[in-house]
Every structure is written in structure tokens, then in C-alpha cells.
Design a protein around this motif. Structure first.
Motif, PDB file in Angstrom:
ATOM      1  N   SER A  53       0.857  -1.181   0.000  1.00  0.00           N
ATOM      2  CA  SER A  53       0.000   0.000   0.000  1.00  0.00           C
ATOM      3  C   SER A  53       0.889   1.226   0.000  1.00  0.00           C
ATOM      4  CB  SER A  53      -0.914   0.004   1.225  1.00  0.00           C
ATOM      5  OG  SER A  53      -1.689   1.167   1.247  1.00  0.00           O
ATOM      6  N   VAL A  54       0.746   2.074  -1.008  1.00  0.00           N
ATOM      7  CA  VAL A  54       1.583   3.249  -1.170  1.00  0.00           C
ATOM      8  C   VAL A  54       0.719   4.485  -1.007  1.00  0.00           C
ATOM      9  CG1 VAL A  54       3.162   4.489  -2.679  1.00  0.00           C
ATOM     10  CG2 VAL A  54       3.033   1.976  -2.776  1.00  0.00           C
ATOM     11  N   SER A  55       1.122   5.419  -0.109  1.00  0.00           N
ATOM     12  CA  SER A  55       0.382   6.661   0.115  1.00  0.00           C
ATOM     13  C   SER A  55       0.867   7.716  -0.858  1.00  0.00           C
ATOM     14  CB  SER A  55       0.576   7.156   1.555  1.00  0.00           C
ATOM     15  OG  SER A  55       0.028   6.231   2.458  1.00  0.00           O
ATOM     16  N   SER A  89       1.907 -15.699 -11.782  1.00  0.00           N
ATOM     17  CA  SER A  89       2.370 -14.976 -12.967  1.00  0.00           C
ATOM     18  C   SER A  89       3.246 -13.823 -12.536  1.00  0.00           C
ATOM     19  CB  SER A  89       1.174 -14.467 -13.789  1.00  0.00           C
ATOM     20  OG  SER A  89       0.404 -13.566 -13.013  1.00  0.00           O
ATOM     21  N   SER A  90       4.169 -13.453 -13.406  1.00  0.00           N
ATOM     22  CA  SER A  90       5.078 -12.358 -13.096  1.00  0.00           C
ATOM     23  C   SER A  90       4.497 -11.002 -13.452  1.00  0.00           C
ATOM     24  CB  SER A  90       6.399 -12.547 -13.862  1.00  0.00           C
ATOM     25  OG  SER A  90       6.130 -12.581 -15.261  1.00  0.00           O
ATOM     26  N   SER A  91       3.419 -10.976 -14.218  1.00  0.00           N
ATOM     27  CA  SER A  91       2.817  -9.702 -14.620  1.00  0.00           C
ATOM     28  C   SER A  91       2.101  -9.078 -13.429  1.00  0.00           C
ATOM     29  CB  SER A  91       1.830  -9.932 -15.773  1.00  0.00           C
ATOM     30  OG  SER A  91       0.790 -10.801 -15.358  1.00  0.00           O
ATOM     31  N   SER A  92       2.094  -7.755 -13.409  1.00  0.00           N
ATOM     32  CA  SER A  92       1.443  -7.039 -12.306  1.00  0.00           C
ATOM     33  C   SER A  92      -0.067  -7.128 -12.449  1.00  0.00           C
ATOM     34  CB  SER A  92       1.877  -5.572 -12.316  1.00  0.00           C
ATOM     35  OG  SER A  92       1.506  -4.983 -13.546  1.00  0.00           O
ATOM     36  N   GLY A  93      -0.759  -7.081 -11.289  1.00  0.00           N
ATOM     37  CA  GLY A  93      -2.211  -7.183 -11.288  1.00  0.00           C
ATOM     38  C   GLY A  93      -2.866  -5.828 -11.438  1.00  0.00           C
ATOM     39  N   LYS A  94      -4.123  -5.763 -10.997  1.00  0.00           N
ATOM     40  CA  LYS A  94      -4.886  -4.536 -11.106  1.00  0.00           C
ATOM     41  C   LYS A  94      -4.447  -3.534 -10.054  1.00  0.00           C
ATOM     42  CE  LYS A  94      -8.997  -6.844 -12.957  1.00  0.00           C
ATOM     43  NZ  LYS A  94     -10.441  -7.079 -12.755  1.00  0.00           N
ATOM     44  N   THR A  95      -4.626  -2.266 -10.372  1.00  0.00           N
ATOM     45  CA  THR A  95      -4.292  -1.176  -9.449  1.00  0.00           C
ATOM     46  C   THR A  95      -5.567  -0.434  -9.085  1.00  0.00           C
ATOM     47  OG1 THR A  95      -2.115  -0.920 -10.457  1.00  0.00           O
ATOM     48  CG2 THR A  95      -2.924   0.911  -9.122  1.00  0.00           C
ATOM     49  N   GLN A  96      -5.805  -0.307  -7.796  1.00  0.00           N
ATOM     50  CA  GLN A  96      -6.995   0.360  -7.299  1.00  0.00           C
ATOM     51  C   GLN A  96      -6.573   1.576  -6.477  1.00  0.00           C
ATOM     52  OE1 GLN A  96      -9.300  -2.434  -5.092  1.00  0.00           O
ATOM     53  NE2 GLN A  96      -9.904  -3.631  -6.891  1.00  0.00           N
ATOM     54  N   VAL A  97      -7.290   2.680  -6.678  1.00  0.00           N
ATOM     55  CA  VAL A  97      -7.041   3.909  -5.934  1.00  0.00           C
ATOM     56  C   VAL A  97      -8.218   4.138  -4.999  1.00  0.00           C
ATOM     57  CG1 VAL A  97      -6.648   6.394  -6.082  1.00  0.00           C
ATOM     58  CG2 VAL A  97      -5.710   4.875  -7.836  1.00  0.00           C
ATOM     59  N   TYR A 106      -9.033  16.628   9.289  1.00  0.00           N
ATOM     60  CA  TYR A 106      -8.618  15.556   8.384  1.00  0.00           C
ATOM     61  C   TYR A 106      -8.392  16.147   6.991  1.00  0.00           C
ATOM     62  CZ  TYR A 106     -10.593  12.585  12.044  1.00  0.00           C
ATOM     63  OH  TYR A 106     -10.873  11.996  13.253  1.00  0.00           O
ATOM     64  N   LYS A 107      -7.577  15.464   6.222  1.00  0.00           N
ATOM     65  CA  LYS A 107      -7.367  15.798   4.818  1.00  0.00           C
ATOM     66  C   LYS A 107      -7.582  14.548   3.966  1.00  0.00           C
ATOM     67  CE  LYS A 107      -2.388  14.881   4.928  1.00  0.00           C
ATOM     68  NZ  LYS A 107      -1.038  15.421   4.681  1.00  0.00           N
ATOM     69  N   MET A 108      -7.830  14.756   2.699  1.00  0.00           N
ATOM     70  CA  MET A 108      -8.075  13.653   1.783  1.00  0.00           C
ATOM     71  C   MET A 108      -6.745  13.106   1.258  1.00  0.00           C
ATOM     72  SD  MET A 108     -10.260  11.748   0.149  1.00  0.00           S
ATOM     73  CE  MET A 108     -11.818  12.643   0.185  1.00  0.00           C
ATOM     74  N   VAL A 109      -6.580  11.788   1.337  1.00  0.00           N
ATOM     75  CA  VAL A 109      -5.399  11.125   0.782  1.00  0.00           C
ATOM     76  C   VAL A 109      -5.872   9.982  -0.109  1.00  0.00           C
ATOM     77  CG1 VAL A 109      -3.878  11.709   2.709  1.00  0.00           C
ATOM     78  CG2 VAL A 109      -5.196   9.594   2.783  1.00  0.00           C
ATOM     79  N   GLN A 110      -5.019   9.623  -1.037  1.00  0.00           N
ATOM     80  CA  GLN A 110      -5.305   8.528  -1.956  1.00  0.00           C
ATOM     81  C   GLN A 110      -4.311   7.397  -1.710  1.00  0.00           C
ATOM     82  OE1 GLN A 110      -5.134  10.138  -5.891  1.00  0.00           O
ATOM     83  NE2 GLN A 110      -7.128  11.155  -5.742  1.00  0.00           N
ATOM     84  N   GLN A 111      -4.817   6.194  -1.591  1.00  0.00           N
ATOM     85  CA  GLN A 111      -3.990   5.014  -1.387  1.00  0.00           C
ATOM     86  C   GLN A 111      -4.081   4.123  -2.620  1.00  0.00           C
ATOM     87  OE1 GLN A 111      -5.147   3.106   2.239  1.00  0.00           O
ATOM     88  NE2 GLN A 111      -4.036   4.549   3.535  1.00  0.00           N
ATOM     89  N   VAL A 112      -2.932   3.826  -3.179  1.00  0.00           N
ATOM     90  CA  VAL A 112      -2.853   2.975  -4.367  1.00  0.00           C
ATOM     91  C   VAL A 112      -2.489   1.571  -3.913  1.00  0.00           C
ATOM     92  CG1 VAL A 112      -1.730   2.610  -6.581  1.00  0.00           C
ATOM     93  CG2 VAL A 112      -2.136   4.942  -5.759  1.00  0.00           C
ATOM     94  N   GLU A 113      -3.369   0.633  -4.165  1.00  0.00           N
ATOM     95  CA  GLU A 113      -3.150  -0.758  -3.783  1.00  0.00           C
ATOM     96  C   GLU A 113      -2.846  -1.575  -5.033  1.00  0.00           C
ATOM     97  OE1 GLU A 113      -6.413  -2.227  -1.599  1.00  0.00           O
ATOM     98  OE2 GLU A 113      -6.078  -0.926   0.152  1.00  0.00           O
ATOM     99  N   GLU A 114      -1.711  -2.239  -5.017  1.00  0.00           N
ATOM    100  CA  GLU A 114      -1.288  -3.075  -6.133  1.00  0.00           C
ATOM    101  C   GLU A 114      -1.338  -4.534  -5.697  1.00  0.00           C
ATOM    102  OE1 GLU A 114       2.548  -1.871  -7.262  1.00  0.00           O
ATOM    103  OE2 GLU A 114       1.968   0.166  -7.894  1.00  0.00           O
ATOM    104  N   SER A 115      -2.138  -5.324  -6.382  1.00  0.00           N
ATOM    105  CA  SER A 115      -2.273  -6.748  -6.057  1.00  0.00           C
ATOM    106  C   SER A 115      -1.438  -7.554  -7.058  1.00  0.00           C
ATOM    107  CB  SER A 115      -3.743  -7.177  -6.131  1.00  0.00           C
ATOM    108  OG  SER A 115      -4.263  -6.906  -7.404  1.00  0.00           O
ATOM    109  N   SER A 116      -0.430  -8.256  -6.551  1.00  0.00           N
ATOM    110  CA  SER A 116       0.452  -9.057  -7.417  1.00  0.00           C
ATOM    111  C   SER A 116       0.089 -10.525  -7.318  1.00  0.00           C
ATOM    112  CB  SER A 116       1.909  -8.849  -7.004  1.00  0.00           C
ATOM    113  OG  SER A 116       2.082  -9.231  -5.660  1.00  0.00           O
ATOM    114  N   SER A 117       0.189 -11.233  -8.414  1.00  0.00           N
ATOM    115  CA  SER A 117      -0.142 -12.661  -8.455  1.00  0.00           C
ATOM    116  C   SER A 117       1.120 -13.494  -8.267  1.00  0.00           C
ATOM    117  CB  SER A 117      -0.802 -13.008  -9.798  1.00  0.00           C
ATOM    118  OG  SER A 117      -1.059 -14.388  -9.873  1.00  0.00           O
ATOM    119  N   LYS A 118       1.021 -14.545  -7.494  1.00  0.00           N
ATOM    120  CA  LYS A 118       2.169 -15.421  -7.231  1.00  0.00           C
ATOM    121  C   LYS A 118       2.514 -16.281  -8.448  1.00  0.00           C
ATOM    122  CE  LYS A 118       1.350 -15.783  -2.268  1.00  0.00           C
ATOM    123  NZ  LYS A 118       1.119 -16.696  -1.134  1.00  0.00           N
TER     124      LYS A 118
END
Length: 351
Positions: A10-12, A169-177, A155-167
Motif C-alpha cells: 500500500s503506497v500513500s 504470474s510475473s505480470s502485475s495485477g490490477k491497481t486500485q485507488v 482531516y485531509k483527503m489522501v489517496q492510497q494505491v493498492e497493487e495486487s500481485s499474483s504469485k
């Protein structure tokens, strides 16, 4: 160097024009409290309003506010109503009064974040002036009278980018904000004119029958209770990290370490001796005060006893004087009666 874990990282991502702190002025607090007491007092509803002010290098200064018609369904949180036309008209009128003030966020009486707050934030974003990089803030103003700390939480608004990687396959999965609220340090600040107005209000509110010592003791007790709550919150946070339920935040841990570093080292002999001397001096003052108070009380008691005895003697003298006068009057009456009887006897003998 440690190997990368298989869990989804999870990257802020910080938005443009990051917010460092929020300053809320007394006029905003008074307006929010009046708004709540007029609309939602005695109910479980909350009120929502718009914050106006200025932004300078990431510091938001909320100097003014106004209420907005707002309703939400308690059974279905996704259903709510916010009057856009009223909001646009009020912003236009406030812009005519003070062109420097712009919309900096919105407030709610909470007392907690609700699911509709993200949608309200996104709706109010379109009212920002063009070329504005600083996002809106969300401030919860707690109007409950039993609150022991400052009534604002920002409070302030922040966006968290979640990257789901598959075990497999080596290709990256979907990215959700995902959008969420992050806590921002808040404080209560006032200009000189506002401080004078607040002092006049407090002068009318304060009860003159309550002594200064009792108010100071109540303030100390409230501060200690607030400190206990903060320490308990820190303890619960660290226990959740140890149990692995939440991920550690290095900024929060660094703040805790800074707070603990400010604590004095009580193992120094000079400090221990100074504390003992100070404590002994305070106890001596308390002892002398109690002794003087007891002597004064005994002195007043003796004086009261002397006055009481003097009054009793005066009353006894008055009673004795009255009795003597009465006896003298009775004796005089008896002599007069005897003289009358003798005269009557002489007159009867002559006849």
C-alpha cells in the motif's frame, strides 16, 4: 537487504499542496455550536457547514463559516441531501464581503467520520477557485459539553494505491485507488479582536459564586483526565501493532518517541533533592496555613463566647431590674391599699 513479501503493498500518494496544520478560530466554534443547538439539539442528528478562510504554505486558517441545509437518512447512510443553490448563493455573498476568504473545507458535528463525508468532500471540491492546489479539509467540531480536550479534529483527503500481485504470474495485477481521510494537527487560534470578544463572553458565562481555586482544580483534573485518555490511546495503538492487526506508522511512532524523550530523568540526585525540597516547602506552607486557620477559628470562638456572656449578663441585669421595679410597684400598691383601708376605718368610726 530483506526480500519482498508476497502481500499487496500500500503506497500513500500525497496530493498537490499538502496540508500541514489547521487553525480554527473562535467564530467558527460559536457558529457551529449555534447551528447545532438551533437544528439538531436533543437529537442524534448532525449538522454540516462550510469553512471559509485562507491557506498559506500548507497552513489552513479557518476564520469564518456558515451553515448549509443538510439531511441524511439514518437507516440508509447513502441517502443524503445538501442544498447546492443555497451554498452557491452564500459563497457569492461572502465573496462580496471579503474577497480574501475562500472555501477551505467543511465541518460536521460528528462526533465521528461517516460514510457520506467522502461524497460531501468530492461534491464541495468543485466550488474551489480555479488554480487552487490545496485540497479541502474536513473538521469535526464536537459540541458535547463533557469533552475534555479541544473540540476540533481535522482531516485531509489522501489517496492510497493498492497493487495486487499474483504469485503464479510475473505480470502485475490490477491497481486500485482508494480515497480516505488522514488526520491533520489542529489547534485553536484567534486574533486580538477575537480574544477580546471571547473574554467578554466568558466574563458573562463564568459563575461569580465559584472561587478561583475550585476552577483551577477543575482545570487540573480535566487536564489529567485528558492525559490519561491520550496515554491509553497510545497504549492501545502499540498493542494493536504488536498483535499484528495494523501496520506501524513511523511518523506516529516518532512522535511517541519525541514525547517520551521530553520526560525528565528522575534518577538524577539533584533533581530528586530539588523535588523533595519543593515538596517539603509546600507541605510546610500547607501546615502553617492549617495552623493559622485553626488559631483564627479558636480566636473567633473565644470572641463569640465573650460576646455571648456579655449579652447574657446584660439580659440578666435587665430581667433583675424589671423584677425589682415590679416588686417596688407591688409594694407601693400595697402601702396605698393599707392607707385607704385605714382611712375608710376612721371614717366608719366617726359615723
Amino acid at each position: 537487504m530483506s526480500n519482498e513479501s508476497d502481500e499487496s503493498p500500500s503506497v500513500s500518494v500525497a496530493p498537490l499542496g499538502d496540508i500541514r496544520d489547521v487553525t480554527v478560530h473562535p467564530l467558527v466554534l460559536l457558529s457551529a455550536a449555534d447551528h447545532y443547538h438551533r437544528v439538531a439539539r436533543g437529537t442524534r442528528k448532525r449538522v454540516v457547514g462550510v469553512l471559509l478562510g485562507t491557506v498559506n504554505r500548507g497552513s489552513v486558517d479557518a476564520t469564518n463559516s456558515f451553515a448549509v441545509p443538510f439531511e441524511e437518512d439514518t437507516k440508509n447512510p447513502a441517502v443524503f441531501y445538501l442544498d447546492h443553490n443555497y451554498l452557491e448563493n452564500m459563497l457569492a455573498m461572502f465573496r462580496k464581503v471579503n474577497a480574501k476568504e475562500r472555501i477551505v473545507g467543511f465541518y460536521s458535528t460528528g462526533p465521528q467520520i461517516r460514510s457520506n463525508d467522502l461524497r460531501i468532500h468530492s461534491m464541495l471540491t468543485r466550488f474551489l477557485p480555479k488554480g487552487t492546489f490545496t485540497p479541502l479539509i474536513f473538521c469535526i467540531i464536537d459540541v458535547r459539553p463533557n469533552r475534555k480536550s479541544i473540540p476540533t479534529t481535522a482531516y485531509k483527503m489522501v489517496q492510497q494505491v493498492e497493487e495486487s500481485s499474483s504469485k503464479s504470474s510475473s505480470s502485475s495485477g490490477k491497481t486500485q485507488v482508494q480515497q480516505s481521510f488522514a488526520h491533520v494537527p489542529s489547534m485553536i487560534g484567534a486574533m486580538e479582536a477575537e480574544e477580546v470578544g471571547v473574554e467578554h463572553l466568558l466574563r458573562d458565562i463564568n459563575d461569580p459564586t465559584i472561587s478561583t481555586i475550585s476552577s483551577l482544580i477543575q482545570g487540573k483534573m480535566a487536564a489529567l483526565a485528558s492525559l490519561t485518555d491520550k496515554l491509553s490511546e497510545m497504549k492501545d495503538y502499540l498493542e494493536l501493532i504488536v498483535d499484528g492487526k495494523i501496520k506501524p506508522n513511523q511518523d506516529i511512532i516518532a512522535n511517541m518517541q519525541s514525547i517520551l524523550n521530553l520526560l525528565p530523568n528522575l534518577n538524577i540526585d539533584e533533581l530528586v533533592r530539588a523535588l523533595l525540597v519543593k515538596t517539603n516547602d509546600m507541605h510546610m506552607v500547607i501546615y502553617l496555613s492549617s495552623l493559622i486557620r485553626s488559631v483564627l477559628a479558636l480566636h473567633d470562638l473565644v470572641n463569640n463566647k465573650i460576646r455571648y456572656n456579655e449579652e447574657m449578663d446584660k439580659n440578666m441585669e435587665l430581667v433583675s431590674d424589671k423584677e425589682e421595679k415590679k416588686s417596688q410597684e407591688d409594694a407601693a400598691k400595697g402601702v396605698e391599699q393599707n392607707m385607704e383601708e385605714k382611712q375608710e376605718g376612721k371614717e366608719s368610726e366617726k359615723k
